[in-house]
Motif scaffolding. Structure first.
Motif, mmCIF file in Angstrom:
data_model
loop_
_atom_site.group_PDB
_atom_site.id
_atom_site.type_symbol
_atom_site.label_atom_id
_atom_site.label_comp_id
_atom_site.label_asym_id
_atom_site.label_seq_id
_atom_site.Cartn_x
_atom_site.Cartn_y
_atom_site.Cartn_z
ATOM 1 N N PRO A 129 0.645 -1.055 -0.186
ATOM 2 C CA PRO A 129 -0.071 0.256 0.316
ATOM 3 C C PRO A 129 1.138 1.592 -0.019
ATOM 4 O O PRO A 129 0.179 2.208 -0.251
ATOM 5 N N PHE A 132 2.707 3.617 -5.554
ATOM 6 C CA PHE A 132 1.516 4.168 -6.089
ATOM 7 C C PHE A 132 0.787 2.209 -6.375
ATOM 8 O O PHE A 132 1.083 1.805 -7.321
ATOM 9 N N ASN A 133 -0.265 3.238 -6.207
ATOM 10 C CA ASN A 133 -1.899 2.134 -6.433
ATOM 11 C C ASN A 133 -3.182 2.341 -6.932
ATOM 12 O O ASN A 133 -2.900 3.920 -6.487
ATOM 13 N N ASN A 135 -5.620 3.369 -6.082
ATOM 14 C CA ASN A 135 -6.397 4.272 -5.102
ATOM 15 C C ASN A 135 -6.252 5.315 -4.768
ATOM 16 O O ASN A 135 -6.347 6.444 -4.080
ATOM 17 N N LYS A 136 -4.836 5.709 -5.706
ATOM 18 C CA LYS A 136 -4.309 6.930 -5.526
ATOM 19 C C LYS A 136 -4.475 7.936 -7.246
ATOM 20 O O LYS A 136 -4.219 9.193 -6.509
ATOM 21 N N ILE A 137 -5.009 7.897 -7.425
ATOM 22 C CA ILE A 137 -5.581 7.841 -8.525
ATOM 23 C C ILE A 137 -7.135 9.317 -8.410
ATOM 24 O O ILE A 137 -7.548 9.234 -7.151
ATOM 25 N N GLN A 138 -6.747 10.745 -9.268
ATOM 26 C CA GLN A 138 -7.633 11.581 -9.418
ATOM 27 C C GLN A 138 -9.000 11.074 -10.058
ATOM 28 O O GLN A 138 -9.145 10.064 -10.716
ATOM 29 N N HIS A 224 -0.588 -3.975 -8.525
ATOM 30 C CA HIS A 224 -2.208 -3.695 -8.217
ATOM 31 C C HIS A 224 -2.830 -4.358 -9.594
ATOM 32 O O HIS A 224 -2.659 -3.787 -10.753
#
Length: 393
Positions: A129, A132-133, A135-138, A224
Motif C-alpha cells: 500500500p 503507487f496504486n 486507490n491514489k488516482i484522481q 495492483h
C-alpha cells in the motif's frame, strides 16, 4: 456549461445511466460518483468482425458499438481536460519490411513522461500500500464501472471493473481495467478479471480493440491487479498466425509463427465456451505464478486455432499467453521494452533515431532475448498440456 450526456442507456427499470463525461468544473468531480456501464450477454458481439479495406484513424469507417462510444467520448474528454501526462496526437506509424508485419509506432512522450516502474523482485510479490496504486488516482481518471447483468447460468464470480484512463497512453483509447481497488489485489490474474477483459473485446465492434496483461517480471509497472485495453487501427501478426494443437481435444495450441511462440486459447463467443477458456488460462497463469515465471497475455479477435487467416475476417477471440524471462525495470537503451503488445507485433518505439533505423531482424532479436531458454520452455509446455489433459479426464 456542463457537457451533455452522450449515448444514454435506458435500463430495464426505466432510468438512464449516468453520463460518462465529467462536469467542466473540477470542483464537481468529487461528488459526481462513478457511472455504471451495464451490459448483458446479448451485447457480446460474437459474429464475424472484419477489417475495413482501409483501416485508418481511431475507428475509421467502422460503426462503433455502445461500448466503443462510451470509451472514446469519455477518453477524448479527459484528454481535452488535461488529465493525461501528455497530449497524444496521431502517432507516426510504419509497417516494418519483412515476413512478420511488425507495426512500429513512435511514442517519444510515453518513453519520457511515464511513471517510473515500481521496484519488483518477484512474480509473486505481495501488494504494497505504500507504493503507487489505483486507490491514489484522481477521481476524473475513472471513466465508468463495467457491470455485467447477473447471469444465473454462469459459474464464474461476478466482477465489477473500473475502466480508467492510462495517463501515459501508448495509443488512442488506452484504458486500464481494474477490479475494485480497495481489495488491494497484487498483479496476479484472476478468472473474473480475465472474463471481463475477454468480454470487453466482445463488446467492441472494432477489430483493433485489444486487451492484455503483464505479470510482475513481465514489465507490469504497478503491482495492483489491472488489465490494459486500447485501440490500434492495424492488423497484428497474432490474429491469424498458424498454430498446432498440443492436446487431443485441441483446447491448447502453440503459435508457430514469429514474433514469438505462445500458447493459444480460443473462444467462439459468450457462454460455457468462454467460461471454460477463462478457467484454462487462469490455471496456466496460476502455474506460472507459483513457479515464479513471468508472463504476458494478449486478447484479440482472431482466426480459430489451427487455421491461418490471411483474410480480413476474424471469427471468435484469441487469447495468447507467453512465458518469458523475468525483467524487472525499464531498459533505457533499447528501442522498445518487451511486454504484451510487443510480443503481439505492436512496437511502441521511444526515440526518433530508433524508429528510423529499426529493422525486423533487430526487433526479433530484442523479443527473442526475452523468451525462456528451450529446456525451460519445453518444461512449461509439458506442464500446461498436463493441466488441460487433467481437465479433460
Amino acid at each position: 456549461m456542463a457537457i451533455q450526456e452522450v449515448n444514454p442507456m435506458v435500463t430495464p427499470h426505466g432510468s438512464k445511466e449516468a453520463s460518462y463525461l465529467l462536469p467542466l468544473n473540477k470542483e464537481d468531480w468529487e461528488g459526481q460518483g462513478i457511472p455504471d456501464f451495464v451490459y448483458g450477454q446479448e451485447e457480446l458481439l460474437a459474429r464475424e468482425i472484419q477489417w475495413p479495406r482501409h483501416a485508418s484513424g481511431m475507428l475509421g469507417a467502422l460503426p462503433p458499438s455502445r461500448f466503443d462510444s462510451a470509451i472514446c467520448s469519455a477518453w477524448r474528454q479527459r484528454m481535452e481536460l488535461g488529465l493525461f501526462r501528455y497530449h497524444l496526437g496521431e502517432l507516426q506509424t510504419q509497417i516494418l519490411p519483412g515476413a512478420v508485419g511488425f507495426v512500429a509506432q513512435l511514442n517519444v512522450e510515453r518513453g519520457v513522461q511515464r511513471r517510473r516502474p515500481q521496484s519488483i523482485q518477484s512474480v509473486r510479490q505481495p501488494f504494497d500500500p505504500g507504493q503507487f496504486n489505483f486507490n491514489k488516482i484522481q477521481p476524473g481518471e475513472i471513466l465508468f464501472r463495467l457491470h455485467r447483468k447477473p447471469n444465473p447460468a454462469s459459474a464464474l464470480q461476478q466482477e465489477d471493473i473500473l475502466v480508467m484512463i492510462n495517463v501515459s497512453p501508448l495509443e488512442w483509447g488506452h484504458v486500464l481495467l481494474v477490479p475494485e481497488p480497495a481489495q488491494a489485489l497484487p498483479q496476479c490474474l484472476l478468472p473474473g478479471v480475465l472474463r471481463a477483459g475477454v468480454e470487453a473485446v466482445l463488446l467492441s465492434l472494432h477489430p483493433g480493440f485489444r486487451v492484455g496483461f503483464n505479470s510482475l517480471g513481465g514489465l507490469a509497472s504497478v503491482n495492483h491487479l489491472h488489465l490494459h485495453g486500447y485501440y490500434l487501427a492495424h492488423r497484428l501478426p497474432v490474429e491469424g498466425a498458424p498454430s498446432k494443437p498440443l492436446d487431443p481435444s485441441g483446447h491448447l495450441h502453440l503459435l508457430q509463427a514469429l514474433p514469438a511462440p505462445g500458447f493459444l486459447y480460443h473462444t467462439s463467443g459468450p457462454g460455457p465456451d468462454l467460461e471454460a477458456l477463462v478457467n484454462r488460462v487462469c490455471r496456466a497463469t496460476d502455474y506460472l505464478t507459483e513457479h515464479d515465471i513471468a508472463h504476458n497475455l494478449f486478447v484479440t479477435r482472431g482466426a480459430p486455432p489451427g487455421k491461418s487467416s490471411p483474410s480480413s475476417v476474424l471469427t471468435g477471440v484469441r487469447v495468447i499467453l507467453w512465458a518469458r524471462k523475468s525483467s524487472f525495470g525499464i531498459k533505457e537503451n533499447q528501442a522498445f521494452n518487451v511486454a504484451l503488445c510487443e510480443l503481439a507485433g505492436h512496437l511502441p518505439v521511444k526515440t526518433s533515431q530508433d524508429f528510423t533505423s529499426l529493422t525486423e531482424a533487430a526487433a526479433l532479436t530484442l523479443i527473442q532475448d526475452c523468451l525462456l531458454p528451450p529446456a525451460q520452455a519445453e518444461e512449461v509446455q509439458v506442464a500446461l498440456v498436463a493441466l488441460v489433459t487433467q481437465e479433460e479426464q
